[in-house]
Design a protein around this motif. Sequence first.
Motif, PDB file in Angstrom:
ATOM      1  N   LEU A  24       0.816  -1.217   0.000  1.00 50.25           N
ATOM      2  CA  LEU A  24       0.000   0.000   0.000  1.00 50.25           C
ATOM      3  C   LEU A  24       0.849   1.266   0.000  1.00 50.25           C
ATOM      4  O   LEU A  24       0.410   2.306  -0.491  1.00 50.25           O
ATOM      5  N   PRO A  95      -3.380  -5.323  -3.827  1.00 46.99           N
ATOM      6  CA  PRO A  95      -4.203  -5.190  -2.606  1.00 46.99           C
ATOM      7  C   PRO A  95      -5.672  -4.942  -2.888  1.00 46.99           C
ATOM      8  O   PRO A  95      -6.526  -5.276  -2.062  1.00 46.99           O
ATOM      9  N   THR A  96      -6.006  -4.363  -4.055  1.00 44.72           N
ATOM     10  CA  THR A  96      -7.401  -4.057  -4.347  1.00 44.72           C
ATOM     11  C   THR A  96      -8.208  -5.297  -4.724  1.00 44.72           C
ATOM     12  O   THR A  96      -9.413  -5.176  -4.973  1.00 44.72           O
ATOM     13  N   LEU A 101     -10.103  -4.332   1.829  1.00 44.90           N
ATOM     14  CA  LEU A 101      -9.544  -3.030   1.451  1.00 44.90           C
ATOM     15  C   LEU A 101     -10.564  -2.201   0.688  1.00 44.90           C
ATOM     16  O   LEU A 101     -10.721  -0.995   0.953  1.00 44.90           O
TER      17      LEU A 101
END
Length: 207
Positions: A24, A95-96, A101
């Motif tokens: 991130l 991460p998405t 998240l």
Amino acid sequence: MTLSFFDQFMSPTYLGIPLIVLALSLPWVLFPKPSARWLNNRLLTLQGWFMNHFTQQIFQPLSLGGHKWAALLTSLMLFLITLNMLGLLPYTFTPTTQLSLNMAFAVPLWLATVIIGMRNQPTHALGHLLPEGTPTLLIPILIIIETISLFIRPLALGVRLTANLTAGHLLIQLIATAAFVLLPLMPTVALLTATLLLLLTLLEVAV
């Protein structure tokens, strides 16, 4: 041991420490910081041009009161687009693709828009719960339906974004695996598969 295709969506760990925080923070390391010089280099000039045009296109139809959100939404856009672009590189983690998240971004922003709308323009905010010209008998049912749809909106958008990213990355991995398997057996078919993989990757970049 054969790894599952879904292992790419697991948060990577090193010595038991999850590396999602590093993933991130990586986008902010890649962007150059503005300098105090009168003339910027080409990269800073291109970055400033892109951010100015994006902000202008988004906030031009809005009143001056809505321009206070420019810094937040522009930063969020740069953050998400960089994460998604980095996730298309081999041996990377996106991460998405994690629903947690996406929900962490969706719920606060959705709640902020609802609260601000109720505070500043309560009549217009409540008016969206009942379409104009609704028959009297359908008014209670429509109010309940619109209220439920309002509350499940962040969940629906977060799940849809997660599903789109997961499906795209999974399809890329499947086609890449097929191209590697077919290369020693049928080189012509493997070349066609690799071409399809390139076109799909370009589609993912465009998306």
